[in-house]
Scaffold this motif. Structure first.
Motif: not given
Length: 421
Positions: A103-104, A208-211, A266-268, A272-273
């Protein structure tokens, strides 16, 4: 394009038109004395304007981390201005180590990735712009004869020259042949050079991902039991993902539809972004370590992936290849100015001494880090996290590591310091 069998021998013939092959051709064209003959044999058909029927160019999912030293080399070659607008400085690096389901994700080690002069230690550039910038620079150079699309199928060396036999049926004669033909180098095999190599039980996944939130130039390396998961900042609210996964699980993830792939990512990636969406294609590739037992043979020098392949966890593969380019270019240019034979054993031995240990050491470090962190053994986790914490509290050590990753420690070729030869 040039044609073979011109009768005039070249000083250097380069087999392979990838990043390192083109960079070496440019370095020699820019810095060697006037009249120095350079042939570049490129398997890719030269780019000639926009694709037919308005079709988009083929995309490559990779982004590349360019060290400050590689940036210096590209600046000397006149290539950096074409890249600068799309290059994202890496301002800081964060390293975490935790199980996938934790979780952290506690912060264990962080760097401000800047050098003494406030120069970033590294930049992220996308594959396509770097490829095109080097391709255009080579095409515009009047000192490079390009043979494309073609490959060097075989070669034969004697006491004075080397003859490269082309797949198209022609031949080139040169003083020195440079193998920049990749990890499965035919020229390395033809020279009888063996490799120390092994495959990892892992695959690399890149995309590549956009956030929705800005990354502020921060790169994150999250060590997971299956392998490192890197989030590397690109221009805008985008990040390049370099994701190491166990082979079978990696194949399953690549087979997912876009929604399923994003969910696994997203699990990894964490929250934050903000919200994520794909901003480019996804690709996967097997991972291996490979070091040539020799970087030279009779009138032959290996550079780039033909000489070494390392684990991508630190993004140093291209930078190590550019160190080969800078070192070999310096040896060749200095020998030429002294009137020496650029294919002689003396110059080639100097190149090998300069590059072989450094390349093997870098590969060993990458391999050791991958093995240390790609597991979930509790006692080992405690020890490695303690080590990361100690480094985090040692500013002098962190400054050294930043300079080492920037490629400006040790015996550095002058091109990597931004100096012309």
């Amino acid at each position: 394009m040039a044609s073979a069998d011109t009768g005039a021998p070249y000083d250097v013939a380069i087999a392979g038109g990838g990043f390192t092959g083109r960079a070496l051709a440019l370095a020699l064209a820019s810095l060697a004395p006037k009249g120095f003959g350079i042939a570049l044999v490129d398997a890719e058909k030269p780019h000639a304007g926009p694709p037919p029927n308005g079709a988009p160019p083929k995309q490559d999912a990779r982004a590349l981390a360019l060290s400050a030293a590689t940036k210096n080399l590209l600046s000397v070659l006149g290539v950096w201005p074409a890249l600068e607008g799309g290059a994202q400085p890496i301002n800081s690096i964060e390293i975490t180590d935790s199980p996938l389901h934790a979780e952290l994700r506690p912060h264990f080690l962080g760097f401000e990735d800047v050098l003494n002069a406030d120069e970033p230690g590294a930049y992220l550039v996308e594959y396509g712009p770097l490829y095109r910038a080097l391709e255009d620079a080579v095409a515009q150079s009047g000192a490079i004869d390009i043979f494309a699309p073609d490959t060097v199928a075989d070669y034969a060396a004697d006491a004075f020259s080397v003859t490269a036999k082309l797949a198209s049926g022609g031949a080139l004669t040169a003083r020195l042949l440079v193998a920049a033909d990749g990890r499965n180098s035919k020229l390395r095999e033809r020279a009888g050079i063996k490799c120390v190599s092994w495959s990892y039980p892992q695959v690399g996944i890149v995309t590549t991902v956009a956030h929705t939130r800005p990354h502020h130039g921060r790169a994150v390396q999250h060590f997971l039991p299956a392998g490192p998961f890197a989030m590397l900042p690109l221009t805008g609210n985008r990040s390049s993902i370099v994701w190491t996964e166990e082979k079978e699980r990696g194949a399953e993830i690549m087979a997912l539809d876009e929604a399923g792939f994003i969910a696994e990512l997203a699990r990894r990636f964490g929250a934050k972004l903000g919200e994520l969406k794909l901003a480019g294609p996804r690709q996967s590739f097997p991972l291996a370590l490979q070091i040539a037992r020799a970087f030279i043979a009779d009138r032959l020098a290996l550079i780039g992936d033909a000489a070494h392949v390392v684990h991508p966890l630190a993004g140093q593969g291209l930078n190590i290849g550019m160190r080969d380019v800078a070192a070999l270019a310096e040896v060749i240019v200095e020998d030429t100015r002294l009137g020496l034979d650029v294919g002689s054993p003396v110059g080639l031995e100097r190149y090998q001494r300069w590059r072989r240990f450094d390349s093997a050491f870098s590969a060993a470090v990458m391999d050791g880090l991958n093995r240390l962190f790609s597991n979930d053994a509790a006692p080992l986790r405690v020890l490695r996290d303690l080590g990361l914490g100690l480094v985090d509290r040692a500013p002098a050590v962190k400054r050294f590591l930043v300079r080492e990753a920037a490629g400006i420690t040790g015996s550095v070729p002058r091109l990597l310091m931004g100096e012309r030869l």
